[in-house]
Design an enzyme around this catalytic site. Structure first.
Site, PDB file in Angstrom:
ATOM      1  N   ASP A  98       0.851  -1.178   0.000  1.00 39.37           N
ATOM      2  CA  ASP A  98       0.000   0.000   0.000  1.00 39.37           C
ATOM      3  C   ASP A  98       0.889   1.231   0.000  1.00 39.37           C
ATOM      4  OD1 ASP A  98      -2.701   1.221   0.448  1.00 39.37           O
ATOM      5  OD2 ASP A  98      -3.097  -0.782   1.254  1.00 39.37           O
ATOM      6  N   ASP A 199      -3.215   4.460  -2.409  1.00 38.77           N
ATOM      7  CA  ASP A 199      -4.338   4.929  -1.614  1.00 38.77           C
ATOM      8  C   ASP A 199      -4.780   6.337  -2.032  1.00 38.77           C
ATOM      9  OD1 ASP A 199      -5.949   4.343   0.856  1.00 38.77           O
ATOM     10  OD2 ASP A 199      -5.033   6.215   1.521  1.00 38.77           O
ATOM     11  N   GLU A 254      -6.284   3.825  -6.337  1.00 38.70           N
ATOM     12  CA  GLU A 254      -7.581   3.861  -5.678  1.00 38.70           C
ATOM     13  C   GLU A 254      -7.934   5.312  -5.448  1.00 38.70           C
ATOM     14  OE1 GLU A 254      -9.925   3.507  -1.601  1.00 38.70           O
ATOM     15  OE2 GLU A 254      -8.207   4.711  -2.101  1.00 38.70           O
ATOM     16  N   HIS A 327     -11.252  -4.013   2.454  1.00 38.37           N
ATOM     17  CA  HIS A 327     -11.259  -3.691   3.885  1.00 38.37           C
ATOM     18  C   HIS A 327     -12.113  -2.469   4.230  1.00 38.37           C
ATOM     19  CE1 HIS A 327      -8.473  -0.954   2.103  1.00 38.37           C
ATOM     20  NE2 HIS A 327      -8.405  -0.257   3.218  1.00 38.37           N
ATOM     21  N   ASP A 328     -12.697  -1.804   3.235  1.00 35.65           N
ATOM     22  CA  ASP A 328     -13.501  -0.606   3.485  1.00 35.65           C
ATOM     23  C   ASP A 328     -15.001  -0.820   3.299  1.00 35.65           C
ATOM     24  OD1 ASP A 328     -11.317   1.072   3.997  1.00 35.65           O
ATOM     25  OD2 ASP A 328     -11.133   1.690   1.895  1.00 35.65           O
TER      26      ASP A 328
HETATM   27  O1  ISL Z   1     -14.103   3.797   3.480  1.00 31.81           O
HETATM   28  C1  ISL Z   1     -14.703   4.553   2.755  1.00 31.81           C
HETATM   29  C2  ISL Z   1     -16.107   4.830   2.918  1.00 31.81           C
HETATM   30  O2  ISL Z   1     -16.483   4.488   4.134  1.00 31.81           O
HETATM   31  C3  ISL Z   1     -14.102   5.213   1.630  1.00 31.81           C
HETATM   32  O3  ISL Z   1     -14.672   6.443   1.416  1.00 31.81           O
HETATM   33  C4  ISL Z   1     -12.617   5.342   1.842  1.00 31.81           C
HETATM   34  O4  ISL Z   1     -12.360   6.349   2.739  1.00 31.81           O
HETATM   35  C5  ISL Z   1     -11.968   5.681   0.545  1.00 31.81           C
HETATM   36  O5  ISL Z   1     -12.254   4.635  -0.323  1.00 31.81           O
HETATM   37  C6  ISL Z   1     -10.470   5.810   0.727  1.00 31.81           C
HETATM   38  O6  ISL Z   1      -9.962   4.677   1.366  1.00 31.81           O
HETATM   39  C7  ISL Z   1      -8.605   4.579   1.612  1.00 31.81           C
HETATM   40  O7  ISL Z   1      -8.054   5.692   2.281  1.00 31.81           O
HETATM   41  C8  ISL Z   1      -8.465   5.929   3.617  1.00 31.81           C
HETATM   42  C9  ISL Z   1      -8.467   4.683   4.490  1.00 31.81           C
HETATM   43  O8  ISL Z   1      -9.177   4.925   5.665  1.00 31.81           O
HETATM   44  C10 ISL Z   1      -9.057   3.495   3.779  1.00 31.81           C
HETATM   45  O9  ISL Z   1      -8.952   2.339   4.569  1.00 31.81           O
HETATM   46  C11 ISL Z   1      -8.327   3.360   2.488  1.00 31.81           C
HETATM   47  O10 ISL Z   1      -8.696   2.200   1.753  1.00 31.81           O
HETATM   48  C12 ISL Z   1      -7.529   6.959   4.173  1.00 31.81           C
HETATM   49  O11 ISL Z   1      -6.202   6.564   3.979  1.00 31.81           O
END
Ligand code: ISL
Ligand code: CA
Length: 549
Positions: A98, A199, A254, A327-328
């Protein structure tokens, strides 16, 4: 340099905290992954996306990094990491890490320096502004609640953070920041890492006017004020020139706000930016006016339309990634399937979709045994900062807390963060200690061991399907055609090249449905049901058919 191996790859996402704990402290770790390496290899996947394992105060479970060059001690040591990498490579499995560089932790040395004084050499590593009328510089909200600015008394200015107050946004306008990021990327790539999952990469280029948004809606703000900023492609091309192009690696970006219309600007062949994207449009599709916890129903026609349109938009210039959970977002069998009386059928149907659709599939840990959402009764059992913020905000607004809890059960991120259920022993065999988050109570029936010995094994289905995909390049490179775009329950699509033609027939419903097509020239080669009836599909039945010539 780039040999496009990633088009053939089958990805598997490991969320390290929840995979396997090796030392009884309740936290999944790198040695735990090594313990289970044959499990991963047996599955047949050949590319691992490892969630953040860097040093972090864990405000957002590792997405707040305080040292990009160190492995967090709770995950192990650098030696453990190198051992994992080399054991994976020995088995022909690649690993991507990541890359979290929209923001760092506020405990990163850069930020600790930055906040010391206005003329500190690190001041411009972050985004500092004067307040307006005694408040923040503008009206932007942060992702997990509250304003996107935090006041710092010491220098009487505000710093920008699109996520939590402990995740200050880096200032990509500063060439020194970019050089730091590129050096750090080279460090990991030189060690042998095979690429990065980037990310929220769509957010790194800021609109320097920092203008107020006229609409009080986070997604509106993100799409129009935060994502796809004016220099995003310049930055990614620079990163590609300086780093990515020098290695035979893969990148997957992403980030919210990357629509299908914009996709090829990021991944088009001639763009020299990224290889593929995790498109979030599907993940956000059920968000209502009140955001993600305001879930709306989505129908199969919309689901199909989205994949059809992304395939068309990306065309032969770009390449898609296909995933249904990570994971989100909630567990795919709970969100898009049926996690109750048709759990086996729905989990295997979704697997069939993932592994036969055009694009590189990504399987999220645990979904290969059909793990489901969890419904803890007490907020005490939740760990995710987004969920906790939502709970606290709702409390402050006198919301109906029973309703709030129901919404958390449906949409919360901890649904997918409970530990992998390895067997039916205490804590699902994840840890000999106390897990950092409770195991889903259904572990006594849903676990790897039980699945493997069941005659309805989801895991075995995945393995066979992965083998089928690997043996038939048509599933990777063949064209995609949606044959029943308007059907409310069936998804039937074709994958075809000059050698073979396959139909993938999926019934996304709890009922038996008649197939409104003549399949006389096809034979069924793969299914999640034993018997094949040409004219219909049973509940959540998935069939792969091959054209007879
Ligand atoms: O999790 C989300 C909605 O509840 C998404 O909006 C998420 O915040 C977005 O996809 C970005 O995610 C990534 O960056 C975030 C982190 O919290 C997430 O786990 C990661 O996948 C901040 O770094
Ligand atoms: Ca541990």
């Amino acid at each position: 340099m780039n040999t496009n191996w990633w088009k053939n790859a089958i990805m598997y996402q490991i969320y390290p905290r929840s995979f396997k704990d090796s030392n009884g402290d309740g936290i999944g770790d790198i040695c735990g992954i090594i313990e289970k390496i044959d499990y991963i290899a047996d599955l047949g996947v050949d590319l691992i996306w490892l969630g953040p394992v860097y040093e972090s105060p864990n405000d957002d479970n590792g997405y707040d990094i305080s040292d990009y060059y160190k492995i967090h001690p709770e995950f192990g040591t650098m030696d453990d990491f190198q051992e994992l990498l080399s054991q994976l490579h020995d088995r022909g499995i690649r690993l991507i890490m990541d890359l979290v560089v929209n923001h760092s932790s506020d405990e990163h040395r850069w930020f600790e320096e930055s906040r010391k004084s206005k003329d500190n050499p690190y001041r411009d590593y972050y985004i500092w502004k004067d307040g307006k009328h005694g408040g923040p510089p503008n009206n932007w909200q942060a992702f997990f609640g509250g304003p996107a600015w935090e006041y710092d008394e010491h220098t009487d200015q505000w710093y920008h953070h699109l996520f939590t107050v402990k995740q200050p946004d880096l200032n990509w306008e500063n060439p020194k920041v970019r050089e730091e990021v590129y050096s750090m990327m080279r460090y990991w790539l030189d060690m042998g890492v095979d690429g990065f999952r980037m990310d929220v990469i769509s957010l790194i280029s800021k609109r320097l006017e920092y203008a107020d948004t006229p609409v009080d809606n986070l997604m509106y703000q993100v799409n129009n004020y935060n994502a796809n900023g004016p220099r995003i492609h310049e930055f990614l091309q620079e990163m590609n020139r300086e780093v990515l192009s020098k290695y035979d690696i893969m990148t997957v970006g992403e980030g919210p706000g990357i629509t299908k219309e914009l996709a090829n600007l990021y991944i088009g062949k001639d763009r020299n930016e990224l290889n593929m994207l995790f498109q979030l449009e599907l993940m956000f599709m059920d968000n209502g006016p009140g955001g993600k916890f305001d879930k709306q129903e989505i129908n199969l026609e919309d689901f199909k339309k989205l994949f059809r349109e992304w395939d068309e938009a990306v065309g032969d210039q770009g390449w898609n990634n296909i995933f249904l959970d990570n994971h989100d977002f909630p567990r795919m069998v709970s969100r898009f399937g049926n996690d109750d009386n048709y759990r086996y059928e729905a989990a295997t149907l979704l697997a069939t979709f993932l592994l036969t659709m055009k694009g590189t599939p990504c399987i999220y840990q645990g979904s290969e045994i059909g793990m489901t959402n969890v419904a803890f009764e007490s907020i005490e059992d939740y760990r995710d900062i987004e969920t906790i913020h939502y709970w606290e905000e709702s409390l402050a607004n006198n919301a109906d807390m029973g309703d709030v809890m129901r919404r958390i059960h449906i949409q919360g991120r901890d649904n997918v963060r409970t530990p992998i259920q390895w067997n039916d022993s205490e804590h699902g065999g994840f840890t000999s200690g106390t897990p950092w988050i409770k195991v889903n109570p259904n572990y006594s029936s849903i676990n790897v061991e039980a699945d493997q010995s069941s005659d309805k094994s989801i895991l075995k289905f995945y393995k066979k399907l992965i083998a089928l995909r690997k043996a038939n390049p048509t599933f990777v490179l063949g064209s995609f055609d949606d044959l029943l775009p308007d059907h409310e329950q069936l998804y039937i699509f074709e994958r075809k090249d000059e050698h073979d033609s396959y139909l993938i027939a999926l019934n996304f419903s709890d009922e038996t449905v008649i197939i409104p097509m003549d399949l006389g020239s096809y034979v069924s080669i793969f299914s999640n049901y034993e018997e094949y009836i040409e004219s219909n599909l049973r509940p959540w039945q998935a069939n792969i058919l091959k054209k007879v010539t």
